[in-house]
Scaffold this active site. Structure first.
Site, PDB file in Angstrom:
ATOM      1  N   ASN A   1     -28.623  19.093  64.262  1.00 29.41           N
ATOM      2  CA  ASN A   1     -29.103  17.975  65.074  1.00 29.41           C
ATOM      3  C   ASN A   1     -27.927  17.017  65.242  1.00 29.41           C
ATOM      4  OD1 ASN A   1     -30.323  15.774  66.190  1.00 29.41           O
ATOM      5  ND2 ASN A   1     -31.818  15.474  64.541  1.00 29.41           N
TER       6      ASN A   1
ATOM      7  N   LYS B   1     -26.437  16.278  61.695  1.00 33.77           N
ATOM      8  CA  LYS B   1     -27.320  16.605  60.569  1.00 33.77           C
ATOM      9  C   LYS B   1     -27.497  18.101  60.558  1.00 33.77           C
ATOM     10  CE  LYS B   1     -30.736  12.996  60.472  1.00 33.77           C
ATOM     11  NZ  LYS B   1     -32.136  12.737  60.770  1.00 33.77           N
TER      12      LYS B   1
ATOM     13  N   ARG C   1     -31.387  21.068  67.896  1.00 30.50           N
ATOM     14  CA  ARG C   1     -32.285  20.107  68.536  1.00 30.50           C
ATOM     15  C   ARG C   1     -31.596  19.561  69.793  1.00 30.50           C
ATOM     16  NH1 ARG C   1     -32.649  13.866  67.617  1.00 30.50           N
ATOM     17  NH2 ARG C   1     -34.455  13.444  68.905  1.00 30.50           N
TER      18      ARG C   1
ATOM     19  N   HIS D   1     -40.244  13.435  70.985  1.00 31.62           N
ATOM     20  CA  HIS D   1     -40.894  13.869  69.726  1.00 31.62           C
ATOM     21  C   HIS D   1     -41.725  15.138  69.902  1.00 31.62           C
ATOM     22  CE1 HIS D   1     -40.827   9.341  68.476  1.00 31.62           C
ATOM     23  NE2 HIS D   1     -39.808   9.970  67.912  1.00 31.62           N
TER      24      HIS D   1
ATOM     25  N   ARG E   1     -37.482  -1.288  69.312  1.00 27.17           N
ATOM     26  CA  ARG E   1     -37.792  -1.215  70.747  1.00 27.17           C
ATOM     27  C   ARG E   1     -39.095  -1.958  71.049  1.00 27.17           C
ATOM     28  NH1 ARG E   1     -37.104   4.834  70.437  1.00 27.17           N
ATOM     29  NH2 ARG E   1     -34.863   5.188  70.571  1.00 27.17           N
TER      30      ARG E   1
ATOM     31  N   GLU F   1     -47.017   8.620  57.787  1.00 25.15           N
ATOM     32  CA  GLU F   1     -47.247   9.396  56.560  1.00 25.15           C
ATOM     33  C   GLU F   1     -47.359   8.517  55.320  1.00 25.15           C
ATOM     34  OE1 GLU F   1     -44.210  12.472  56.320  1.00 25.15           O
ATOM     35  OE2 GLU F   1     -44.453  12.826  58.465  1.00 25.15           O
TER      36      GLU F   1
ATOM     37  N   GLU G   1     -39.829  18.710  61.660  1.00 20.44           N
ATOM     38  CA  GLU G   1     -39.199  19.184  62.903  1.00 20.44           C
ATOM     39  C   GLU G   1     -38.196  20.299  62.634  1.00 20.44           C
ATOM     40  OE1 GLU G   1     -38.941  14.909  63.512  1.00 20.44           O
ATOM     41  OE2 GLU G   1     -38.742  15.332  65.651  1.00 20.44           O
TER      42      GLU G   1
END
Ligand code: ADP
Length: 398
Positions: A10, A17, A89, A178, A239, A332, A384
């Site tokens: 990613n 990552k 990704r 997402h 945001r 979560e 993910e």
């Protein structure tokens, strides 16, 4: 353990990552994070077998240098020869890709075409992809798009009420984000509840630093809150989410701000951070709200209220709601936000089970509404990387 492992990458503009996963068990055997890429003090941190160490990338401080360092580390752990494929990704596949795909020259050209839709991310993904092709010679590469899951949205959900030629000429429409998380969580929710995904009407809230919500029914995405860019929709860490577009002319006339400054303010200085004046981090906001900080209390209330309003509107898109699903770092872990949202949604027949809500944290899935509740609220941890590994294994026949 599967005999072939998947490397998931990613890439951001200044970061990379990586994770090596066993696609069968989901176990992460090694992970890395390269930071400050393209700066002289770039470095990469590796984690394996519970140990962490950091290596300087000063000699080659870019994406290629990071992938080279990763290859060296994999060799040291005897993992390089066990990797069967690489999954990447990619933030935007625009309207070109509604599914993950094995990389070839056409796919690289397709990702390039989508750069105007993700000007910061897609170029970085391409750097990582090219480095992987070069360094992991002969291994197949798969790209998994954040936007792909949302390509099933009907025209009336993705079209903005602006002159139609702006869509046909420039691709101005809702794309969402997402999507890989939504796909994983939709499958997991159906599995966890023992229901058929095709007949389960879900509204899923992915609440991390970036936050969005999606309506899923008949196993497909029907609508989502992020739009042309991730700025639209829910209140997020930094945001604003939805706001009157006239804010641009208002601030230009009254605060002497230009388009770049206003866009920057809406993306980086708004949301939880802007309202509270404290932090973009939900945990910090909750702690300070608990101590009586008025800005933090207001930030939490606005976050939950706006989210609840969106759950109700997304229920229109899914033709009703059987399950409200919380995921992402906040979804979560924050029983407080979940409790507030369920409270606002009492009129839809949701009733919280406070003990179950408290217990569903730190990676634990759970139903957090009472047995009598007309709609189930559920916490489902997202993954993910594992979804990317699954797609990569499936498409490369591993
Ligand atoms: P990203 O979008 O960067 O992947 P995450 O999904 O990791 O973000 O979510 C980060 C958010 O989750 C932060 O706002 C953080 O404060 C919040 N969070 C993590 N743990 C908790 C917790 N125990 N209580 C409240 N919020 C939490």
């Amino acid at each position: 353990m599967s005999n072939k492992l998947i490397l998931v990458l990613n890439c951001g503009s200044s970061s990379l990552k990586g994770a090596v996963l066993d696609n069968d068990s989901g176990e992460v055997l090694l992970s890395c994070l390269a930071e400050k890429l393209n700066l002289p003090d770039a470095f990469i941190t590796f984690k394996a077998n519970g140990e962490k160490h950091t290596t300087s990338l000063a000699e080659h401080p870019d994406h290629t240098g990071a992938v080279e360092a990763l290859m060296v580390e994999l060799r040291a752990h005897g993992l390089d020869s066990k990797i069967g494929a690489i999954g990447h990704r990619v933030v935007s596949g625009g309207e070109l890709y509604s599914e993950s795909i094995v990389v070839d020259d056409d796919v690289i050209a397709g990702i390039e075409k989508c750069i105007p839709l993700a000007p910061l991310h897609n170029p970085a993904h391409l750097l990582g992809l090219r480095a992987a092709i070069d360094i992991f010679k002969g291994l197949p590469n798969v790209v998994v798009f954040d936007t792909a899951f949302h390509q099933t949205m009907p025209e009336h959900a993705y079209t903005y009420a602006v002159p139609h030629e702006l869509y046909t000429k420039y691709g101005l429409r809702r794309y969402g984000a997402h999507g890989t998380s939504y796909r994983f969580v939709a499958d997991e929710t159906a599995r966890f509840l023992g229901e058929d995904k095709q007949s389960l009407r879900m509204v899923i809230a992915h609440l991390g630093n970036g936050a969005s919500i999606a309506a899923v029914s008949e196993g497909k995405c029907q609508d989502t809150s992020m739009g042309l860019t991730p700025l639209e929709g829910l209140v997020m860490g930094t945001r604003s989410g939805d706001i009157d577009p006239s804010v641009f002319s208002f601030l230009a006339q009254n605060a002497n701000m230009n388009i770049t400054q206003i866009t920057d303010m809406l993306n980086k200085k708004s949301g939880l951070l802007g309202i509270s004046g404290l932090s973009n981090d939900c945990r910090t906001i909750e702690e300070e709200a608990g101590k009586g900080h008025k800005g933090a209390q207001l930030a939490l209330e606005i976050f939950a209220y706006r989210l609840a309003k969106y759950v109700a509107s997304m229920s229109v898109a899914s033709g009703g709601i059987d399950a409200l699903v919380f995921t992402g770092g906040i979804g979560e872990n924050s029983n407080l936000i979940r409790s507030k949202v369920i409270g606002y949604l009492g009129f839809l027949g949701l009733t919280e089970d406070a003990k179950a809500n408290e217990d569903a944290r730190f990676g634990n899935a759970g139903v957090i509404t009472t047995a009598e509740s007309k709609v189930k609220a559920v916490v489902i941890p997202t993954n993910e990387e594992l979804m990317i590994a699954h797609d990569t294994a499936r498409l490369t026949g591993l």
